[in-house]
Structures are given as structure tokens and as C-alpha cells.
Design a protein around this motif. Structure first.
Motif, mmCIF file in Angstrom:
data_model
loop_
_atom_site.group_PDB
_atom_site.id
_atom_site.type_symbol
_atom_site.label_atom_id
_atom_site.label_comp_id
_atom_site.label_asym_id
_atom_site.label_seq_id
_atom_site.Cartn_x
_atom_site.Cartn_y
_atom_site.Cartn_z
ATOM 1 N N ALA A 1 1.040 -1.025 0.123
ATOM 2 C CA ALA A 1 -0.276 -0.008 0.028
ATOM 3 C C ALA A 1 0.945 0.909 0.129
ATOM 4 C CB ALA A 1 -0.929 -0.185 1.423
ATOM 5 N N ASP B 1 -1.512 0.837 -5.631
ATOM 6 C CA ASP B 1 -1.334 0.274 -4.393
ATOM 7 C C ASP B 1 -1.413 -1.494 -5.145
ATOM 8 O OD1 ASP B 1 -1.876 2.318 -2.090
ATOM 9 O OD2 ASP B 1 -4.764 1.874 -2.533
ATOM 10 N N MET C 1 -0.165 -4.373 2.142
ATOM 11 C CA MET C 1 -1.379 -4.062 2.453
ATOM 12 C C MET C 1 -2.111 -4.548 3.435
ATOM 13 S SD MET C 1 -2.154 -2.763 -0.312
ATOM 14 C CE MET C 1 -4.235 -2.746 -0.813
ATOM 15 N N SER D 1 -5.919 -5.162 5.577
ATOM 16 C CA SER D 1 -7.614 -4.695 5.765
ATOM 17 C C SER D 1 -7.715 -3.757 6.545
ATOM 18 C CB SER D 1 -8.292 -6.025 5.942
ATOM 19 O OG SER D 1 -8.382 -6.171 7.408
ATOM 20 N N THR D 2 -9.323 -3.583 6.867
ATOM 21 C CA THR D 2 -9.604 -2.266 7.569
ATOM 22 C C THR D 2 -10.303 -3.075 8.752
ATOM 23 O OG1 THR D 2 -11.635 -1.652 6.547
ATOM 24 C CG2 THR D 2 -10.131 -0.390 5.784
ATOM 25 N N SER E 1 -10.588 1.449 1.745
ATOM 26 C CA SER E 1 -10.458 0.173 1.125
ATOM 27 C C SER E 1 -9.526 -0.803 2.234
ATOM 28 C CB SER E 1 -10.425 0.684 -0.352
ATOM 29 O OG SER E 1 -9.320 1.309 -0.676
ATOM 30 N N LYS E 2 -9.115 0.395 2.403
ATOM 31 C CA LYS E 2 -7.729 -0.386 3.073
ATOM 32 C C LYS E 2 -7.023 0.217 4.320
ATOM 33 C CE LYS E 2 -4.560 2.135 0.148
ATOM 34 N NZ LYS E 2 -5.321 3.454 -0.533
#
Length: 439
Positions: free
Chosen positions: A144, A156, A220, A222-223, A254-255
Motif C-alpha cells: 500500500a 497500491d 497491504m 484490510s480495515t 478500502s484499505k
């Protein structure tokens, strides 16, 4: 044993080891040049010492104040400020009576030992444990990237193929290159399989630092929240493991890096998070402290870390290379200290202690000790009176001009340097205390 105690023990052991060897770097050449050494102390013996014993004209001891150590060399204007001795006629065994080149070697001895020690430890660490690296195939989801890099063409999911035309193997080292090394071009592999050669501006490190992106490339993630820190803002507003943060002030995420970006750029300290918990959306209001930290960590896919082993010969060459770049990178990042943001990042003994892991690990201990040795070498050679670098500066002036600065000037310079050092120590450790209280 508590993590704090483990870190404190490692710090004390590491500093004791480095200080003794640093002072030996002054002590040995002084003895070789038949210069009298009156004291050799680990830590400072202000008013009293924990231990002391006189052997062969030198008093050896351990002080109670663990802020460093020292050797007191006869006939030298140093932190002892022994004006009575300096008022007497010079004696053949005194530092001031020796040729300038001998005095220069004595003063450079401590820094030289720290540098050589750093190289040797890195060589040993690489031979015993090898080195870790992560290839582009080990991070299939890529990085990211920080928002400022997107304008240059980064996306990304990018992975790094080349830096400055050379194949780039260790993906996790890319942040270091951007912040403290000269990066001109980067070839990336986008997630769609296309490749792109991107030109990098000369001041990219400064741009990123001022924008608050000390790590412009991140894994990268996730949230979804993986863990919540005790006594944090997140704990107070009842964020939980497994919550998915889907919006920040009604702006979709989104991330995890989007979450970090919006938090950093938050003008007000208050706002709302929209989370998904057990399939239901909830809006949670928050008010942050000045540090803008929630105290949460995201879920992230595990990364495959590979280890490369080295023969004795390979570890020597690689250890030297690793030591060189460690010293180079530390010196290069020093420019950030002179910015408003950089000054707040300066740390003292607390920051140094946090370099060590909170569980005993010999590999980490020796790697951190090598780093501290390089840091001590760099800091000691700075041209500040009262440091080795200050003495070296005046000795070089004497060698070049043939004129020796008078003792009164040296006494004043030593006092100024001493007060500068005290101010720096108080400032750095004050930052540690502030972070401990408010972070």
C-alpha cells in the motif's frame, strides 16, 4: 520478568560493553604514547563511586550515574575541568606535551573502536544467524503506497523490481532507500502485470518526511481490527477485535492505509467511525489526543520471510557492507533532526531502550548493540566541544595552522560544549517522558 525490566537489562549491558570498549580506544593509545591515565570509569562517579581501585597509577572504577563513562588523561582539558593541574608547568607524561599527531590518535581511538566493533558484530551476526529478506514473490498483494507517491505513478499493490537500474531483492528495505539514500529511478510491477519505470525527485525523502510518511510503502492490510491497545482511545470508544472500519467521517475506506491517511490529515480531533460488527453497521464518535493515535492494529496477511546463510568469508564482506550502510543511513537521516517535526522525534535512553525486544533474543541484542555502536561513533565525532569530535576539530586546526589554541579558550569551549550536551540530553529524554505520558 516484565518487558520493561528485560529492555532495561539489555540496554545497561549493551551500553556497559560499548562504553568500556570506547574508553579503551582512548586508553590504549594513551598508554602506548606513554601518557598518564589517571582514571578509567564506567559510568560517572559524581560525588562517589560504587567501586574503585588504583592499579599502576590509574584508578579504575564504576560510577553510579549510567550516562556514559570516561578516562581522565593527565594534562588534558576535559569534562573534569582540572584547572589546578593545567596551571602547573607541562610534564613529559601529560597529554598536552605530546605531539599533535599522537594526541589526534588518542582522541580518535574511541570512535575508531566503535566503528570497528560495529563491523565485527554485524559480521558475527550474519555468520551465526544469517540475514532475513522478503522477495516480491513473498508479498503477492504488494504494498500500500503513501498518497504522495501516487502522483509519480505508484499504485497500491506495487512490488519493486529495480532501484537505480539494479535488481531489488529485499522488498522490506524500500522505505530505507526512499528516506535516506539516493533513489533516481524505480521499476515497479503493478498488480495488472504491467511494469513501469518511475523517475524519483531528488528531495523525495524530505517531501515524505514533511508529509508525515516515514514509511511510504506498507504491507497491504484490510480495515479489520486485529487488536486494541489497553487504555487507548479505541478501548474507551469500545472498538473491538474483528470490527471492520468501513468509513472515516462518512468517507469510505478500502484499505488500512486510507484509515491512517485520514487520521493524519484530520483537522479536528473529533469525528466518527463507521464500523461493521456482526453484520451490522454502527457509527462511533471519537475524540483523539494531539498524537492522533487510536491504539488499534489491523489484520494483515502473514509474509514469508526467507533467511540467507553466509560462510565466514561472505559474512566478513557482507558485514562490512551492512555496517557501512548502517552508518551512512544514520548520518543521512540526521538532517531531519533540524526540522520542527524531526526535533520531536529525537529520543533519549527510553528511545534507545525501545530498540531492544521485550523478550530476550541474542540475535536482536547483538544487532541492536552494533547499531548503537555506530550511533555512538557518529555522535561522538560531531564537532562539538566536550565530545571527541570537538577535540579532533581543535587538533586539526593546530596541525594545519601550526598554532595551538590557548588553554583559556579551550576551557571556555569545553564549558560551552558541556552545556550544549546537557541541553541535548535533557531535550531528548524530555521527549521520551512526553511520549510516555501522552502517547
Amino acid at each position: 520478568m516484565s518487558p520493561f525490566a528485560i529492555k532495561a537489562i539489555q540496554l545497561l549491558l549493551s551500553l556497559s560493553f560499548l562504553i568500556v570498549l570506547h574508553e579503551l580506544g582512548h586508553f590504549i593509545p594513551a598508554k602506548l604514547f606513554k601518557t598518564r591515565v589517571e582514571k578509567f570509569f564506567l559510568f560517572f562517579d559524581v560525588k562517589f563511586a560504587l567501586f574503585k581501585k588504583k592499579i599502576g597509577g590509574t584508578e579504575y572504577g564504576i560510577g553510579w550515574l549510567p550516562l556514559g563513562g570516561y578516562v581522565k588523561i593527565a594534562g588534558m582539558i576535559d569534562e573534569s575541568m582540572d584547572k589546578e593541574q593545567m596551571a602547573k608547568p607541562p610534564q613529559p607524561w601529560e597529554f598536552r606535551s605530546k605531539p599533535a599527531w599522537q594526541r589526534l590518535i588518542i582522541m580518535l581511538g574511541g570512535v575508531t573502536v566503535n566503528v570497528l566493533l560495529g563491523f565485527l558484530i554485524y559480521m558475527m551476526v550474519l555468520f551465526v544467524w544469517g540475514s532475513d529478506f522478503v522477495t516480491k514473490d513473498d508479498i503477492p498483494d504488494g504494498f500500500a503506497v503513501a498518497q504522495p507517491l501516487e502522483e509519480f505513478g505508484f499504485k497500491d499493490g506495487d512490488r519493486i523490481l529495480e532501484v537505480n537500474g539494479e535488481e531489488f531483492e529485499n522488498q522490506i528495505a524500500i522505505n530505507q532507500h526512499f528516506m535516506v539514500r539516493d533513489v533516481e529511478t524505480v521499476k515497479v510491477l503493478h498488480q495488472d502485470g504491467s511494469r513501469q519505470l518511475i523517475n524519483i525527485p531528488e528531495d523525495i525523502g524530505t517531501q515524505l518526511f514533511q508529509a508525515g510518511h516515514m514509511k511510504p510503502f506498507n504491507r497491504m492490510a484490510s480495515t479489520t481490527i486485529d487488536s486494541v491497545v489497553d487504555n487507548s482511545i479505541a478501548k474507551k470508544i469500545d472498538l473491538r477485535k474483528g470490527d471492520e472500519v468501513i468509513a472515516f467521517n462518512n468517507e469510505p475506506l478500502s484499505k488500512w492505509q486510507d484509515f491512517q491517511e485520514k487520521k493524519t490529515n484530520l483537522e479536528s480531533l473529533s469525528g466518527t467511525l463507521t464500523i461493521l460488527r456482526d453484520g451490522n453497521e454502527q457509527e462511533i464518535p471519537f475524540t483523539l489526543n494531539e498524537d492522533k493515535e487510536f491504539g488499534v492494529f489491523p489484520e494483515a496477511k502473514p509474509v514469508n520471510i526467507q533467511t540467507r546463510e553466509y560462510s565466514v568469508g561472505e559474512s566478513i564482506a557482507k558485514g562490512f557492507d551492512y555496517g557501512y550502510w548502517t552508518l551512512h543511513d544514520y548520518a543521512a537521516q540526521f538532517k531531519y533532526v533540524f526540522t520542527k517535526k524531526g526535533a520531536t522525534q529525537v529520543g533519549g535512553f527510553g528511545a534507545i531502550g525501545n530498540l531492544f525486544p521485550d523478550a530476550w533474543d541474542w540475535r536482536a541484542f547483538w544487532g541492536t548493540t552494533a547499531l548503537i555502536s555506530m550511533i555512538l561513533a557518529f555522535m561522538n565525532i560531531l564537532p562539538i566541544p566536550a565530545l571527541d569530535g570537538g577535540h579532533v576539530m581543535f587538533l586539526l586546526y593546530e596541525i594545519i595552522t601550526g598554532r595551538k589554541p590557548n588553554d583559556k579558550f579551550m576551557e571556555y569551549a569545553q564549558m560551552v560544549g558541556f552545556f550544549i550536551l546537557i541541553a541535548l540530553v535533557l531535550f531528548a529524554n524530555g521527549n521520551d517522558v512526553y511520549r510516555w505520558l501522552f502517547d
